[in-house]
Design a protein around this motif. Structure first.
Motif, PDB file in Angstrom:
ATOM      1  N   ASP A  88     -35.022 -13.694  18.814  1.00 30.96           N
ATOM      2  CA  ASP A  88     -35.804 -14.926  18.857  1.00 30.96           C
ATOM      3  C   ASP A  88     -35.198 -15.987  19.757  1.00 30.96           C
ATOM      4  N   SER A  89     -33.984 -15.740  20.280  1.00 30.96           N
ATOM      5  CA  SER A  89     -33.330 -16.709  21.141  1.00 30.96           C
ATOM      6  C   SER A  89     -32.234 -16.009  21.932  1.00 30.96           C
ATOM      7  N   GLN A  90     -31.732 -16.692  22.954  1.00 30.03           N
ATOM      8  CA  GLN A  90     -30.649 -16.121  23.737  1.00 30.03           C
ATOM      9  C   GLN A  90     -29.370 -16.013  22.906  1.00 30.03           C
ATOM     10  N   VAL A  91     -29.156 -16.944  21.995  1.00 25.63           N
ATOM     11  CA  VAL A  91     -27.972 -16.878  21.144  1.00 25.63           C
ATOM     12  C   VAL A  91     -28.041 -15.629  20.257  1.00 25.63           C
ATOM     13  N   GLU A  92     -29.233 -15.342  19.700  1.00 24.03           N
ATOM     14  CA  GLU A  92     -29.413 -14.116  18.912  1.00 24.03           C
ATOM     15  C   GLU A  92     -29.141 -12.878  19.763  1.00 24.03           C
ATOM     16  N   TYR A  93     -29.668 -12.880  20.977  1.00 20.82           N
ATOM     17  CA  TYR A  93     -29.503 -11.753  21.909  1.00 20.82           C
ATOM     18  C   TYR A  93     -28.026 -11.495  22.183  1.00 20.82           C
ATOM     19  N   HIS A  94     -27.282 -12.543  22.498  1.00 19.61           N
ATOM     20  CA  HIS A  94     -25.854 -12.377  22.786  1.00 19.61           C
ATOM     21  C   HIS A  94     -25.074 -11.955  21.547  1.00 19.61           C
ATOM     22  N   HIS A  95     -25.378 -12.584  20.412  1.00 23.51           N
ATOM     23  CA  HIS A  95     -24.660 -12.213  19.193  1.00 23.51           C
ATOM     24  C   HIS A  95     -25.008 -10.781  18.772  1.00 23.51           C
ATOM     25  N   GLY A  96     -26.257 -10.375  18.969  1.00 21.11           N
ATOM     26  CA  GLY A  96     -26.650  -9.006  18.652  1.00 21.11           C
ATOM     27  C   GLY A  96     -25.888  -7.985  19.487  1.00 21.11           C
ATOM     28  N   ALA A  97     -25.722  -8.281  20.772  1.00 20.68           N
ATOM     29  CA  ALA A  97     -24.971  -7.376  21.650  1.00 20.68           C
ATOM     30  C   ALA A  97     -23.526  -7.247  21.196  1.00 20.68           C
ATOM     31  N   LEU A  98     -22.906  -8.359  20.828  1.00 16.42           N
ATOM     32  CA  LEU A  98     -21.518  -8.331  20.376  1.00 16.42           C
ATOM     33  C   LEU A  98     -21.390  -7.642  19.021  1.00 16.42           C
ATOM     34  N   THR A  99     -22.367  -7.820  18.158  1.00  9.62           N
ATOM     35  CA  THR A  99     -22.338  -7.172  16.845  1.00  9.62           C
ATOM     36  C   THR A  99     -22.371  -5.656  16.982  1.00  9.62           C
ATOM     37  N   LEU A 100     -23.192  -5.157  17.886  1.00  9.21           N
ATOM     38  CA  LEU A 100     -23.371  -3.712  18.032  1.00  9.21           C
ATOM     39  C   LEU A 100     -22.158  -3.006  18.637  1.00  9.21           C
ATOM     40  N   ILE A 101     -21.231  -3.742  19.233  1.00  5.58           N
ATOM     41  CA  ILE A 101     -20.016  -3.101  19.743  1.00  5.58           C
ATOM     42  C   ILE A 101     -18.859  -3.233  18.761  1.00  5.58           C
ATOM     43  N   ASN A 102     -19.097  -3.895  17.634  1.00  2.44           N
ATOM     44  CA  ASN A 102     -18.052  -4.066  16.619  1.00  2.44           C
ATOM     45  C   ASN A 102     -17.859  -2.742  15.882  1.00  2.44           C
ATOM     46  N   PRO A 103     -16.664  -2.152  15.907  1.00  3.65           N
ATOM     47  CA  PRO A 103     -16.461  -0.832  15.279  1.00  3.65           C
ATOM     48  C   PRO A 103     -16.659  -0.821  13.774  1.00  3.65           C
ATOM     49  N   SER A 104     -16.640  -1.991  13.127  1.00  5.74           N
ATOM     50  CA  SER A 104     -16.843  -2.032  11.679  1.00  5.74           C
ATOM     51  C   SER A 104     -18.313  -1.989  11.285  1.00  5.74           C
ATOM     52  N   VAL A 105     -19.210  -2.121  12.281  1.00  2.15           N
ATOM     53  CA  VAL A 105     -20.645  -2.208  12.013  1.00  2.15           C
ATOM     54  C   VAL A 105     -21.283  -0.821  12.046  1.00  2.15           C
ATOM     55  N   VAL A 178     -24.147 -18.483  12.595  1.00  6.33           N
ATOM     56  CA  VAL A 178     -23.580 -18.267  13.923  1.00  6.33           C
ATOM     57  C   VAL A 178     -24.271 -19.197  14.914  1.00  6.33           C
ATOM     58  N   THR A 179     -23.479 -19.869  15.751  1.00  8.85           N
ATOM     59  CA  THR A 179     -24.001 -20.691  16.844  1.00  8.85           C
ATOM     60  C   THR A 179     -23.416 -20.193  18.159  1.00  8.85           C
ATOM     61  N   GLU A 180     -23.815 -20.838  19.248  1.00 11.22           N
ATOM     62  CA  GLU A 180     -23.297 -20.439  20.567  1.00 11.22           C
ATOM     63  C   GLU A 180     -21.808 -20.720  20.697  1.00 11.22           C
ATOM     64  N   ASN A 181     -21.249 -21.511  19.798  1.00 13.60           N
ATOM     65  CA  ASN A 181     -19.818 -21.815  19.847  1.00 13.60           C
ATOM     66  C   ASN A 181     -18.957 -20.766  19.150  1.00 13.60           C
ATOM     67  N   CYS A 182     -19.593 -19.751  18.582  1.00 11.74           N
ATOM     68  CA  CYS A 182     -18.858 -18.734  17.821  1.00 11.74           C
ATOM     69  C   CYS A 182     -18.381 -17.571  18.676  1.00 11.74           C
TER      70      CYS A 182
END
Length: 266
Positions: A88-105, A178-182
């Motif tokens: 729904d936003s660029q912040v979601e897009y970026h956080h989603g990309a980082l979440t999917l590379i997290n080995p704990s996920v 989560v915000t863009e500062n995270c």
């Protein structure tokens, strides 16, 4: 007046075969004409594939004023085949990309809900969680993503507080904001690039990179490593994947580029 929602956007679309071997034109615009790297493998073509359709519980209108709507085709975290993720936003897009590379996920569900809760005024309400993350240990984390600019009124924070207190038991073990500062934008850029490259495996050049790394004694730039691979632009894609998949250590900070310095991991 907003345009009517194009429902065709929500349907799975077959990705046409395409040439993925060349260096980006933006690189040549930034650094001038370049001589193509030697390529013993020819062009890399991504086979046509129909991705898993968008899995969110809430429809996203791609035509919205004043907001960013993104449908990204990345590998599904469970099936490991292309899937359309909706943000729904660029912040979601970026956080989603980082979440999917997290080995704990283990799994990511975007736009999860509606979750019933009781508002701070005592009235029943519903809320959609931007990302519901299931970790390998079974823990579920509900993530609300919001730009800091949208938090100033305090309304959204009050809603999250009420949601955390009154949402049904078992929905999530934790609710986080989560915000863009995270996170770092450079890290997000790198994660997005990896997801794009991961869509198209290249085992032949993977093996060439493995062979080349056995002869490289120390630190080396991606540019020099790509030249040694003699695989044209395909080498850059494989090297980026190797950084995220554990064969190479990224030593330079910031965005990954041909000038990034890497080191082979034992």
């Amino acid at each position: 007046m907003n345009a009517l929602l194009d429902h065709a956007v929500m349907e799975p679309v077959k990705i046409p075969a395409m040439d993925l071997s060349g260096m980006p034109e933006a690189f040549q615009r930034a650094y001038g004409p370049t001589k193509p790297f030697e390529n013993e493998f020819g062009d890399l073509t991504m086979p046509g594939v129909t991705p898993i359709p968008y899995q969110g519980n809430r429809k996203i209108n791609p035509r919205s004023r004043g907001a960013c709507r993104i449908f990204a085709t990345w590998l599904d975290s469970v099936a490991h085949i292309p899937r359309i993720y909706g943000f729904d936003s660029q912040v979601e897009y970026h956080h989603g990309a980082l979440t999917l590379i997290n080995p704990s996920v283990a799994q990511v569900q975007e736009q999860f809900g509606p979750i019933p809760f009781t508002g701070d005024d005592g009235r029943p309400a519903n809320h959609f969680i931007d990302l519901l993350i299931t970790q390998h240990d079974g823990r579920r984390v509900a993530v609300a993503v919001k730009p800091t600019e949208r938090l100033k009124s305090g309304r959204f924070l009050r809603e999250l507080n009420a949601l955390e207190k009154t949402m049904p038991s078992g929905t999530a073990d934790e609710l986080v904001l989560v915000t863009e500062n995270c996170f770092s934008r450079a890290d997000a850029f790198n994660a997005v690039m990896y997801h794009r490259f991961a869509l198209c495996p290249d085992p032949a050049v993977d093996q060439r990179l493995h062979d080349v790394l056995s002869t490289v004694p120390g630190d080396i730039s991606i540019c020099d490593l790509a030249k040694l691979c003699r695989a044209g632009g395909r080498a850059f894609r494989v090297i980026v994947r190797a950084i995220f998949e554990g064969s190479l250590l990224k030593l330079s900070t910031g965005r990954i580029s041909p000038f990034t310095v890497v080191r082979r991991l034992e």
